[in-house]
Design a protein around this motif. Structure first.
Motif, PDB file in Angstrom:
ATOM      1  N   SER A 217       0.874  -1.169   0.000  1.00  0.00           N
ATOM      2  CA  SER A 217       0.000   0.000   0.000  1.00  0.00           C
ATOM      3  C   SER A 217       0.905   1.210   0.000  1.00  0.00           C
ATOM      4  CB  SER A 217      -0.881  -0.017   1.259  1.00  0.00           C
ATOM      5  OG  SER A 217      -1.629   1.166   1.361  1.00  0.00           O
ATOM      6  N   TRP A 388      -4.642  -1.438  -0.473  1.00  0.00           N
ATOM      7  CA  TRP A 388      -3.786  -2.600  -0.608  1.00  0.00           C
ATOM      8  C   TRP A 388      -3.842  -3.174  -2.013  1.00  0.00           C
ATOM      9  CZ3 TRP A 388      -0.158  -4.163   2.525  1.00  0.00           C
ATOM     10  CH2 TRP A 388       0.375  -5.462   2.391  1.00  0.00           C
TER      11      TRP A 388
ATOM     12  N   SER D 217      -2.701   5.784   6.190  1.00  0.00           N
ATOM     13  CA  SER D 217      -2.970   4.429   5.745  1.00  0.00           C
ATOM     14  C   SER D 217      -1.982   3.539   6.472  1.00  0.00           C
ATOM     15  CB  SER D 217      -2.768   4.336   4.226  1.00  0.00           C
ATOM     16  OG  SER D 217      -2.911   2.997   3.798  1.00  0.00           O
ATOM     17  N   GLY D 218      -2.480   2.458   7.062  1.00  0.00           N
ATOM     18  CA  GLY D 218      -1.547   1.679   7.880  1.00  0.00           C
ATOM     19  C   GLY D 218      -1.977   0.247   8.096  1.00  0.00           C
ATOM     20  N   THR D 219      -1.134  -0.465   8.803  1.00  0.00           N
ATOM     21  CA  THR D 219      -1.437  -1.858   9.109  1.00  0.00           C
ATOM     22  C   THR D 219      -0.816  -2.244  10.447  1.00  0.00           C
ATOM     23  OG1 THR D 219      -1.559  -4.079   8.147  1.00  0.00           O
ATOM     24  CG2 THR D 219       0.554  -2.970   8.005  1.00  0.00           C
ATOM     25  N   PHE D 255       2.534   2.822   9.366  1.00  0.00           N
ATOM     26  CA  PHE D 255       1.574   3.638   8.623  1.00  0.00           C
ATOM     27  C   PHE D 255       2.275   4.824   7.998  1.00  0.00           C
ATOM     28  CE2 PHE D 255       0.915   6.681  12.236  1.00  0.00           C
ATOM     29  CZ  PHE D 255       1.332   5.888  13.312  1.00  0.00           C
ATOM     30  N   SER D 381      -7.816   1.577   9.440  1.00  0.00           N
ATOM     31  CA  SER D 381      -7.166   1.319   8.156  1.00  0.00           C
ATOM     32  C   SER D 381      -6.673  -0.122   8.095  1.00  0.00           C
ATOM     33  CB  SER D 381      -6.000   2.285   7.952  1.00  0.00           C
ATOM     34  OG  SER D 381      -5.323   2.000   6.751  1.00  0.00           O
ATOM     35  N   SER D 382      -6.096  -0.560   9.177  1.00  0.00           N
ATOM     36  CA  SER D 382      -5.576  -1.930   9.213  1.00  0.00           C
ATOM     37  C   SER D 382      -6.700  -2.945   9.028  1.00  0.00           C
ATOM     38  CB  SER D 382      -4.859  -2.179  10.544  1.00  0.00           C
ATOM     39  OG  SER D 382      -4.315  -3.485  10.588  1.00  0.00           O
ATOM     40  N   GLY D 386      -5.501  -1.532   4.832  1.00  0.00           N
ATOM     41  CA  GLY D 386      -4.512  -0.519   4.459  1.00  0.00           C
ATOM     42  C   GLY D 386      -5.029   0.682   3.714  1.00  0.00           C
TER      43      GLY D 386
END
Lengths: 392, 392, 392, 392
Positions: A217, A388, D217-219, D255, D381-382, D386
């Motif tokens: 991403s 993603w 945006s993250g995970t 992120f 976001s996760s 993402g």
């Protein structure tokens, strides 16, 4: 190569700018320090400007010069074509050379699009059946400290990989007055920081870990959208004129991803990191240890062995200049560091050894395509706002 | 050079080991990256073993090979003799070459004794009257970061120099099992760490500060007095046999001194600093600022400007790879570091430019003698237990 | 201490400037983080100015204040006298306190002359027979990284010691406009950089290696011989007036020596190293490995283990903040670094534990005298131009 | 505070573990080094275990101990409640204290959810109308090097911010055998690395740049999902038993985001970076320069001024221990570094000065809520793989 004497490899190079100078030095220097299985002959260099290519041949040490790269394909004394042009011409030249039975060394990124890269891979596979081999020039793999990093991971010293942290930081566009050049033109370069330098850290992290990205991403950014047109240009610097033109590529790319073994990976490529000149920074953290590398101190690898007792554990600053380190024994005593261009010399050594052994050299065009797919995924993720993108 | 075409400089080299390989690379590479006033031709290499010198000629790129260095003096196509042998033969070869009208580049230390060095200076002075010029190879002066250090001092950025702190730390003799080689033999090498590596930091500190040592007090030490005899040897490493022999030189030298401008200077040269591979560390503190350099990170110079406001003052890590830095513009973009051998290439560039201009190249033999006198003073001080020896 | 309740230690401190503030913090803080065998009571502080000492008592947390340090000797509630005055009063106060049956903690250097130090040692020996104990405050021994360095040497990890390299670099006098203070007055301070900071590196190197200096050769220098008189002063900085006065101590000291185990040791102490603020740098090279420390990065020790395979050997950056490291478990989790004053707190801990156990605390006055003898030898060597002075 | 004497501030603290020890040290130490407008009195500490809290009171220096934190609210001699408990109790305690008219210092993260944080902000706003003030403990803001970073940005020395690069790397969970503790329990801790350490770098980057994240945006990742149950626990380390239990929080968070001024920002928080102990790394690149900070070398800020001539430009290593640097003048001379807990002392100083002046201390609960919203966005976001989450 037909029935030509295999003890000689005649080389023809296309392009003679920054990469051309680095490749020429490598072809010239490799036989002086390494025992190669074949003799090398720097036959001919091709470029668009008759005067420019002639002067380059003299300066860089090529026997002939030509303005038509296609003539290389007809020469019996050329067994390998070395493609040092901008990315928009890679596919055409490399495919033609492979079809003409010439081995190919192609600068990175492999191509400006996944479609082109796929055609190149197909051509390389067809050629390989006839013993004609192709490699892509992710040169930083040949830095001894990077080789040691790869070795430590392969030997299991890092255990299961959990984190990859990669940055490629430059600052040569940080000043909005820096003029345009072909690297800022999407037609020629395909992308900006993403393809030019981001490609390197994608390849390096996959090489060092032995794992592949399974998805990413990311986002792209162009901070300065209009720049002066250069009136002359050399290396990465030029002289600005009064006209301006658009920047059509990204100035910076950030993305994160996951790797086949479950690691989280983060990437950043930018030409706007004021004060960072060529900082390729790679860190890998595993259950058994960690490594850290920064190309601004390229002869050093930092390695933490988590199995050490806590009281004496710590990142070791390994000066990667021992005879035990790959490539290094051919050069100088310990502590007498190597420079940027040595990696190009090592690339020639590895390539020629593989060709002589009839082995597929790595990174192959397929490896280059894998990188291209990551770059493409970043562009698509950015277009849709950071979501993603799975990589198959 | 007589009436020979001055657009060409034929080179003959004596010795083809570690230094010979470095010099050959430099003669080969300088014209590829720098615009030189003369063409260079690598005519002939001389060495004692017929097989060895022939193989070296092929590998290093010399047209001819000979076992008799005196034949170089008779060749019209040789305009310069490059002396890469151990120190005990420097005087004989260099003086003969100068008398034969050949320019001379002589590896450091200039000689194994002050008396020899004085004879070499006399020969160089006589030759200079005929336009035949001599230089000694204190190569580290040509590292871009060292050049920048010199420039900052010369520009007054450090003000009055108060402290010089110089160390040359290696560890290749730290293991008592490391075998003997010619560098441990007083007959061949003159001295040990003192002349081999101490000579470099004496020269570097005098070069960077533009000052001379006016006196010193010092001591020498041999930690390991008996070592295995090597059965074969390459570079700085060898294979030990079962016999042993005496070490007849110093393993380490420490001394302090005073410089013409009043600075206190400290020096340490050792091959027993476990973990330090080629750490040439130079620090200079002045009333206006300071510099710090370590060859293990050779592309970097640290500079503190004491005129900065206290809140933002600090040592700057200057990555000395900008086009503004001496020599660097000819190579790669910023951040693409240079390595050990680049200094040899720069040495060729400077030497050929000076020769073509009819200028005395530096460091001259007289500069080499000045270093020799310091080394000699350290030996004398050590013999008398550390007392002060004035240098005139 | 007579028959007083040994579960309490009443402390009286003499002097309340820089060292007084650091010691007060330590007396206050030690019981909060460490389980001490005795309770501590900060009874009384003594100083010359009635107003100054009263304000200091309030700010630093002492119950009483007095302008007559001798009154401390008469107080039953004072079991230890902490001497934080300039060196010219150490002998008088410490000897009187010991004779009055008070334990003594005395700041370094122990005294301003060997003769005074010898009298102090004699007094300490007499007192020890009565269970009254004395310690000198070489506080830097209590930095966790220094303790680890000592441990590694004691455990044999460095093998035979060959080189000691010690520098204490500051720059607060680099500017000639910095005004005079008592540290520049030979009457009060005894010597300049030599005794103030050189004493620390002499003690540290002897502590870390467990060896003693057997002789030295050295020189002293005063770069700026006249300075403005300060109108007010705090810590190490002051406000300059229009008058000037002479500097009667050394600005810098350099010396080399040999240690009982045969190592070569070099020392430099200066307040003129522009840009270095409190750089206590210690390096030790042995046959088995090396350590390197710099107080400007005080939570880190670099350690090289020469028994590692060459390919992965290197200096480890040990962040000395693990529970396994001495003192550290009482503080914070790993990576949460300590600061300058923690060493003073550790000094209180060690001292009180030794007192409660009836053990001689170290460094003893005899240890302080050993340092004093080295400082004296450096002065004598300097006077005679750098010759060797043996230390018995 | 009603009509109480404003020259005294009585403090009541809830919780006495890691944070409680750090806060106690700060309350005790601040008046000893800084001139505060109010006297401080450490009245009472509250905790769940009667024995534990009594022992803590003695060790940490609190007058009283209680097992019922609500009793603090009734005491006239308590003017401020310091909340050092896990995040699940922050809202309840802080809101009750504010409603009882007590100032509040609340550890970070402000709460375990945005909803709780919003209620706390509302309570703080109501209290502020009555002159009762609340602050959240993002202590790292008070590190002098961080203050200098903020100042340089605020002074425009970095120009327009383009890149923010933030990592908080620890390794105390890298070993799967490390036992469970409350920080791995979602009920108590809210989240894992994200809220515990990620919160700090979100706050620090917003503080230093003066900008806010506009979207991310993250995970998140949990590498080890089951761990031994600890039988006893202290600080961040414990003793493992034979039972195991689930890890219900994230082990790592990555992120990227964009800031109000257009910068790209990347974040990584992990407890699995083998060899990194408490590496809070912040880099900011702007059009005018860059800064870099690593808490593992907490007394240093690296600053690059892009307006310097290229030949002498470079990152300056500023040792942030000058009197010119915020907070530092109250401590030691230059180069005598500070440690982790100093930031807590500075926090007390700033807080008390703001309270005495009737100013809103920062970071306010609203600042804490802003961080909470970022953490929440990363979780969302996760969960959706993402994608981009805008922050209003």
């Amino acid at each position: 190569m037909g029935d030509a004497d295999r003890s000689r490899l005649g080389v023809g190079m296309v392009g003679y700018s920054f990469m051309g100078a680095a490749h020429s030095h490598a072809w010239r220097t490799a036989p002086r320090f390494f025992g190669l299985p074949w003799d090398l002959e720097m036959r001919v260099v091709a470029g668009r400007s008759a005067d420019g290519v002639r002067a380059a041949a003299d300066r860089l040490g090529w026997q002939d010069a030509t303005t038509d790269w296609r003539t290389l394909l007809d020469r019996d004394d050329v067994g390998l074509v070395d493609v040092c042009t901008p990315g928009d011409t890679h596919a055409e030249i490399a495919i033609a050379a492979l079809e003409a039975g010439k081995h190919v060394l192609c600068e990175k990124p492999l191509a400006n699009s996944v479609a082109e890269a796929e055609r190149m891979v197909a051509a390389a596979e067809r050629a390989a059946e006839r013993g004609v081999l192709a490699m892509v020039g992710f040169t930083y793999r040949r830095v001894p400290a990077v080789q040691l990093a790869r070795q430590l991971v392969a030997d299991g010293r890092l255990g299961q990989i959990r984190h990859v942290r990669a940055q490629y930081l430059q600052d040569w566009l940080s000043d909005p007055a820096t003029p345009l050049n072909w690297r800022l033109d999407k037609e020629k370069a395909g992308s900006g920081a993403l393809g030019d330098i981001g490609a390197h850290i994608v390849d390096l992290t996959q090489f060092i870990t032995g794992e592949q990205l399974t998805g990413i991403s990311g986002t792209l950014e162009t901070f300065v959208t209009e720049r002066p047109v250069a009136t002359e240009f050399s290396g990465l610097s030029g002289t600005a004129g009064t006209e301006t033109g658009p920047v059509t590529v990204d100035d910076a790319a950030v993305f994160f991803g996951r790797m086949t073994g479950g690691a989280l990976a983060t990437y950043e490529a930018t030409r706007f990191a004021a004060g960072r000149k060529n900082a390729i920074r790679i860190e890998v953290n595993g259950s058994g240890g960690s490594i850290a590398f920064d190309f601004e101190d390229m002869n050093v690898l930092h390695f933490h062995d988590a199995s050490e007792p806590a009281a004496t554990a710590g990142f070791r600053r390994i000066v990667v200049t021992e005879p035990e380190h790959r490539y290094v024994g051919a050069w100088w005593p310990p502590g007498h560091g190597l420079g940027y261009e040595h990696a190009f010399t090592h690339q020639v050594v590895d390539l020629v050894e593989d060709l002589a052994a009839g082995r597929q050299p790595r990174p192959s065009f397929a490896d280059g395509l894998a990188v291209q797919r990551v770059l493409d995924a970043v562009e698509r993720s950015s277009q849709q706002g950071g979501g993603w993108i799975a990589l198959t």
